[in-house]
Design a protein around this motif. Structure first.
Motif, PDB file in Angstrom:
ATOM      1  N   ALA A 126       0.838  -1.195   0.000  1.00 32.39           N
ATOM      2  CA  ALA A 126       0.000   0.000   0.000  1.00 32.39           C
ATOM      3  C   ALA A 126       0.872   1.244   0.000  1.00 32.39           C
ATOM      4  CB  ALA A 126      -0.929   0.019   1.213  1.00 32.39           C
ATOM      5  N   ASP A 127       0.302   2.324  -0.475  1.00 31.36           N
ATOM      6  CA  ASP A 127       0.896   3.649  -0.360  1.00 31.36           C
ATOM      7  C   ASP A 127       0.745   4.089   1.100  1.00 31.36           C
ATOM      8  OD1 ASP A 127       1.337   6.420  -0.308  1.00 31.36           O
ATOM      9  OD2 ASP A 127       0.355   6.756  -2.231  1.00 31.36           O
ATOM     10  N   ALA A 128       1.824   4.457   1.742  1.00 30.96           N
ATOM     11  CA  ALA A 128       1.785   4.840   3.154  1.00 30.96           C
ATOM     12  C   ALA A 128       0.827   6.004   3.401  1.00 30.96           C
ATOM     13  CB  ALA A 128       3.186   5.216   3.630  1.00 30.96           C
ATOM     14  N   THR A 129       0.653   6.862   2.406  1.00 32.37           N
ATOM     15  CA  THR A 129      -0.220   8.020   2.600  1.00 32.37           C
ATOM     16  C   THR A 129      -1.692   7.674   2.424  1.00 32.37           C
ATOM     17  OG1 THR A 129      -0.120   8.731   0.275  1.00 32.37           O
ATOM     18  CG2 THR A 129       1.602   9.544   1.764  1.00 32.37           C
ATOM     19  N   ALA A 130      -1.983   6.482   1.896  1.00 36.36           N
ATOM     20  CA  ALA A 130      -3.367   6.087   1.641  1.00 36.36           C
ATOM     21  C   ALA A 130      -3.858   4.981   2.569  1.00 36.36           C
ATOM     22  CB  ALA A 130      -3.522   5.626   0.191  1.00 36.36           C
ATOM     23  N   VAL A 131      -2.943   4.245   3.201  1.00 39.56           N
ATOM     24  CA  VAL A 131      -3.344   3.140   4.063  1.00 39.56           C
ATOM     25  C   VAL A 131      -4.080   3.687   5.292  1.00 39.56           C
ATOM     26  CG1 VAL A 131      -1.216   3.080   5.461  1.00 39.56           C
ATOM     27  CG2 VAL A 131      -2.522   0.977   5.056  1.00 39.56           C
ATOM     28  N   GLU A 132      -5.018   2.895   5.803  1.00 43.96           N
ATOM     29  CA  GLU A 132      -5.809   3.322   6.955  1.00 43.96           C
ATOM     30  C   GLU A 132      -5.743   2.272   8.062  1.00 43.96           C
ATOM     31  OE1 GLU A 132      -7.183   6.162   7.346  1.00 43.96           O
ATOM     32  OE2 GLU A 132      -7.088   6.985   5.302  1.00 43.96           O
ATOM     33  N   PHE A 133      -5.690   2.756   9.298  1.00 39.41           N
ATOM     34  CA  PHE A 133      -5.772   1.913  10.479  1.00 39.41           C
ATOM     35  C   PHE A 133      -6.691   2.587  11.495  1.00 39.41           C
ATOM     36  CE2 PHE A 133      -1.560   0.914   8.711  1.00 39.41           C
ATOM     37  CZ  PHE A 133      -1.639  -0.468   8.633  1.00 39.41           C
ATOM     38  N   PRO A 134      -7.333   1.814  12.341  1.00 39.29           N
ATOM     39  CA  PRO A 134      -8.147   2.429  13.397  1.00 39.29           C
ATOM     40  C   PRO A 134      -7.279   3.258  14.342  1.00 39.29           C
ATOM     41  CG  PRO A 134      -8.683   0.110  13.147  1.00 39.29           C
ATOM     42  CD  PRO A 134      -7.434   0.348  12.339  1.00 39.29           C
ATOM     43  N   ALA A 135      -7.881   4.221  14.984  1.00 42.57           N
ATOM     44  CA  ALA A 135      -7.162   5.033  15.967  1.00 42.57           C
ATOM     45  C   ALA A 135      -6.644   4.141  17.095  1.00 42.57           C
ATOM     46  CB  ALA A 135      -8.079   6.111  16.529  1.00 42.57           C
ATOM     47  N   ALA A 136      -5.490   4.515  17.627  1.00 38.47           N
ATOM     48  CA  ALA A 136      -4.891   3.829  18.772  1.00 38.47           C
ATOM     49  C   ALA A 136      -4.650   2.346  18.502  1.00 38.47           C
ATOM     50  CB  ALA A 136      -5.749   4.018  20.021  1.00 38.47           C
ATOM     51  N   ILE A 162      -0.237   9.177  11.582  1.00 40.08           N
ATOM     52  CA  ILE A 162       0.582   8.335  12.448  1.00 40.08           C
ATOM     53  C   ILE A 162       0.285   8.622  13.908  1.00 40.08           C
ATOM     54  CG2 ILE A 162       2.963   7.967  13.235  1.00 40.08           C
ATOM     55  CD1 ILE A 162       3.807   8.243  10.268  1.00 40.08           C
ATOM     56  N   ALA A 163       0.146   9.895  14.248  1.00 44.27           N
ATOM     57  CA  ALA A 163      -0.146  10.265  15.640  1.00 44.27           C
ATOM     58  C   ALA A 163      -1.460   9.654  16.106  1.00 44.27           C
ATOM     59  CB  ALA A 163      -0.178  11.781  15.783  1.00 44.27           C
ATOM     60  N   THR A 164      -2.451   9.595  15.223  1.00 44.45           N
ATOM     61  CA  THR A 164      -3.733   9.009  15.626  1.00 44.45           C
ATOM     62  C   THR A 164      -3.638   7.490  15.728  1.00 44.45           C
ATOM     63  OG1 THR A 164      -4.631   8.721  13.378  1.00 44.45           O
ATOM     64  CG2 THR A 164      -4.935  10.874  14.437  1.00 44.45           C
ATOM     65  N   TRP A 165      -2.765   6.860  14.938  1.00 41.36           N
ATOM     66  CA  TRP A 165      -2.621   5.404  14.996  1.00 41.36           C
ATOM     67  C   TRP A 165      -1.955   4.948  16.285  1.00 41.36           C
ATOM     68  CZ3 TRP A 165      -0.134   5.170   9.464  1.00 41.36           C
ATOM     69  CH2 TRP A 165      -1.132   5.400   8.512  1.00 41.36           C
ATOM     70  N   LEU A 166      -1.198   5.823  16.910  1.00 39.33           N
ATOM     71  CA  LEU A 166      -0.505   5.474  18.143  1.00 39.33           C
ATOM     72  C   LEU A 166      -1.456   5.503  19.338  1.00 39.33           C
ATOM     73  CD1 LEU A 166       2.815   7.480  17.717  1.00 39.33           C
ATOM     74  CD2 LEU A 166       2.614   4.983  17.856  1.00 39.33           C
ATOM     75  N   ARG A 167      -1.269   4.563  20.241  1.00 38.42           N
ATOM     76  CA  ARG A 167      -1.965   4.614  21.519  1.00 38.42           C
ATOM     77  C   ARG A 167      -1.335   5.709  22.376  1.00 38.42           C
ATOM     78  NH1 ARG A 167      -1.477  -1.364  20.929  1.00 38.42           N
ATOM     79  NH2 ARG A 167      -3.544  -2.071  20.246  1.00 38.42           N
ATOM     80  N   PRO A 168      -2.057   6.283  23.316  1.00 39.88           N
ATOM     81  CA  PRO A 168      -1.427   7.237  24.240  1.00 39.88           C
ATOM     82  C   PRO A 168      -0.190   6.613  24.888  1.00 39.88           C
ATOM     83  CG  PRO A 168      -3.802   7.284  24.497  1.00 39.88           C
ATOM     84  CD  PRO A 168      -3.499   6.133  23.572  1.00 39.88           C
TER      85      PRO A 168
END
Length: 241
Positions: A126-136, A162-168
């Protein structure tokens, strides 16, 4: 799109020119008539996947960074390797240590090899700018020598994702440009393929990481020949910090 350092036109990998001299000519990407720079990157890594591994001592270079990351994350942590290449060494080292690794790369050949070399990890082409993951979703996101292959305008939105993909409390470990530069090498690593890079300077990346909602907790210069890259450690704050 693998973690990759800038090329050296007409120069063997062991005799690398200063960073500012590595392109012939030194022109913005529009001046060298590149319609789709990300496709150029994809095709370059498809062609030179194995050649790249033979040209850079990533096993040795990345070892202290991966060791430091493992000291910061819990056992069996979830880690995203963004721009994973063939899975060596990041996905392999972290998977072997018991972490759950997902790798993303734009190169089909790199992903094919990663699935063979690191079968215990999960890989997506995938293109890193287009891939999606749930938050955290992740305890850490690693992106080594990959952001520098993405058009500049797309890099700040990607850092925000990336910041949203990371857990706190999660960590971002990434390499960026140290000085601003955009250009190509039409005979990358002497392998006959063209490669493309574009990056801002370290101060700009520091600002982008902060604007994305991450706290920069470490920055160092990683030398390469007469120039180099910036290595950042950034953390998603825990509520109340």
């Amino acid at each position: 799109m693998l973690k990759g350092a800038e090329g050296a036109s007409g120069t063997a990998p062991t005799q690398r020119k200063p960073f500012a001299e590595r392109i012939r000519p030194q022109l913005p990407c529009s001046a060298v008539d590149i319609d789709d720079p990300k496709d150029l990157v994809r095709r370059g890594y498809d062609a030179l996947s194995r050649h790249y591994e033979q040209s850079y001592a990533t096993e040795t270079k990345y070892r202290p960074w991966l060791g430091a990351l493992q000291e910061r994350i819990s056992p069996a942590a979830t880690v995203l390797d963004l721009g994973c290449g063939s899975g060596l060494p990041v996905a392999r080292v972290l998977s072997a240590a018991g972490h759950r690794v997902t790798g993303v790369d734009i190169s089909g050949e790199q992903i094919r090899r990663a699935r063979e070399l690191v079968p215990e990890a999960e890989f997506r082409r995938a293109d890193a700018t287009a891939v999606e993951f749930p938050a955290a979703s992740f305890d850490a996101v690693v992106s080594l020598y990959a952001l520098i292959h993405i058009p500049l305008a797309e890099q700040p939105p990607l850092l925000a994702k990336i910041a949203t993909w990371l857990r706190p409390g999660g960590w971002f470990l990434g390499t960026t440009g140290h000085t601003a530069w955009t250009g190509t090498d039409d005979n990358w690593l002497g392998g006959g393929a063209t490669m493309w890079w574009s990056h801002a300077d370290a101060a700009t990346y520091r600002d982008w990481l902060t604007q994305a909602g991450l706290t920069v907790q470490g920055e160092e210069f990683v030398p390469e020949g007469d120039s180099g890259h910036a290595l950042f450690w950034a953390r998603r704050p825990v509520a109340g910090e």
